[in-house]
Design a protein around this motif. Sequence first.
Motif: not given
Lengths: 256, 480
Positions: B4-6, B449-450, B452-457, B468-469
């Motif tokens: 991902x591009x921070x 983001x960390x 929410x990771x379980x959902x974003x994945x 993420x944006x």
Amino acid sequence: MSKTLLDIQNLHAEIEDEGKAILKGLNLAVKAGEVHAIMGPNGAGKSTLASVVSGKDGYEVTDGSVSMDGADLLEMDADERAKEGLFLAFQYPVEIPGVSNINFLRTAINEIREYRGEETISAKDFMAMVREKSAVVEMDPKLASRSVNEGFSGGEKKKNEIFQMAMLNPKVAILDETDSGLDIDALRIVASGVNKLRSENNAIIIITHYQRLLDYIVPDYVHVLADGKIVKTGDKNLALELEEKGYDWITDEINA
Amino acid sequence: MAAYTEEELAKELQNQEYEFGFTTDIESEKIPVGLNEDVIRLISAKKEEPEWLLEYRLNAFRIWKEMEEPDWAHVNYEKPKFQEISYFAAPKKQYESWDDVDPEMKATMDKLGISLEEQKKLTGVAVDFVMDSVSVATSFKEKLAELDIIFCSFSEAVKDHPELVKKYLGTVVPSTDNFYAALNSAVFSDGSFCYIPKGVKCPMELSTYFRINEAGTGQFERTLLVADEGSYVSYLEGCTAPQRDENQLHAAVVELIALDDAEIKYSTVQNWYPGDKEGKGGVYNFVTKRGICHTNSKISWTQVETGSAVTWKYPSCILKGDHSIGEFYSVAVTNNFQQADTGTKMIHLGKNTKSTIISKGISAGQSHNSYRGLVQINAQAENARNFTQCDSLLMTDRCGAHTFPYIECKNNSAKLEHEATTSKIGEDQIFYCLQRGISEEQAIGLIVKGYCKDVLNKLPMEFAVEAQKLLTISLENSVG
């Protein structure tokens, strides 16, 4: 003569809201290429010094100055101080669930590079750097992909701090009780990592209770911090003397 | 996370105001405001609908008239004035092919970052772009047609596949279901229809971007997705809306049907205008989403909800068939004065049915964020399983996180787990990031983001980046 990288003059600081003075006129000058150890009894202000210099919230500087390589640190936000090259190895490294070590470090490195007007690091160069630097502290490269400090053992957390130091290549590094919670093998590995990072261009300040770490990382100077001030300065032999005699004789000496 | 591009996020962050708050100047055709049977006849006539569909609408309207707007959700807002809404808006021009599409509309899509040209070439995503209520362009149709996959606007489906629409419309969300579903059934303007034939694995993500683009127009989308036996489809729905002063009502209905051994993955990124910092304006998002699982099938809902002034949304699964699986993964972010009441219902009817609920709520500003969930195990549902994890993250001391989990169990063989946490974003975590040279905004972005990771994945890759944006944009200046 090498230049002074960290210059602390007459530093007074207190805990915000409480108004309790912790640092009471502390002076310390650290030159490039030097390693200084700061020792002292509990409650002397060692960790407060690390917090104030790195810009943690909750402290108020009431007097004095702190400059790094000529730049006024106290005027900067905490992240700006880091971008200028200040690194703090935490006594209690913080867990950030769901954020991988490498993502965390790549974000940090790219922000620092952007601050300096440099190009961002390529994924290839970054991963090569991760492999190289994790070897410095004999850290399992797998840990780099895990969430920051989450589920790490005490030793892994401290290795991870030094790994991050290696990745960020700071001008001034303050190691806050990096030896606490380490077994003898981990201590040796961490110390050897720090030694590999010593150079003519940086300065390292080691805050510790025990002389043991200084057997491995030999300091140029040893300072005793008591009641918010540096009360005595010597070479590595001062640490041995402290180990043998404790701190009371110094405080007695001052009070006499 | 590494890909991902921070850096991109940092640039986005410089834009404080709602990023997609522009409007497109396209001629629209509007029906006068107000709602009665004549308006419904007019909508139906304009769309050249068959008699049975007009009857369906009129029946729903009669049901709606007898219903009261629900007020059990943990939200406060001024009730929409239903007689002051225009119930139909369509861009005047219709397009035969993509080449004929109005350049200004194309420019709008470019600004949204979803240029069809690019998507056609690069991503393999078929987009059914809905501006206001009528689909203006559908890509990849030919490729999908080779597999006999139907992916088109709802209006087209009514014309070209009336037997399928008639067979499934209203079977999962009947007109009697709730106030907004009844309203939608009466006045729905357009939406998407998708049918995956037996045994077909849809080779690309099907994507619909919704956009509200007409001042004072309610948007009533209708989505019907049927996955026939043994088929698979991943469907993406993303939304942005232009900045508006007055509130905009959105009451969509989504129905999913997973026949035996089928699997549907339905992902949503929702970013409708949330109102300004004083809580003025913003979209009312009252959505009914539900899927039915037949034997051995699976429906997975993933949503990232950052927008809307008021959200009322519970994507649900009816686990009718034995061995069927329902999943719900949700991130809901509220900031400023936003209110969200969202969650899911897992209705276990069949034997050996399984459901998983992972909900991550993030409240900032003075917002209120509620999780409301129901896990229902019926008497005949032997060996049902549910795992629920429900986490709340508070960014300030003026916001609220609320949890309303309901469990109804009528079969003793069920195994149900519920985990819940509430935490405030850690100052020590932020300082740790700052000390490594990461700015505060970036630090919050990373930590959230960390979290929410379980959902974003669970989201497809390109959608995860967009999500993420949105998370980062939604939480600007939010710690306090």
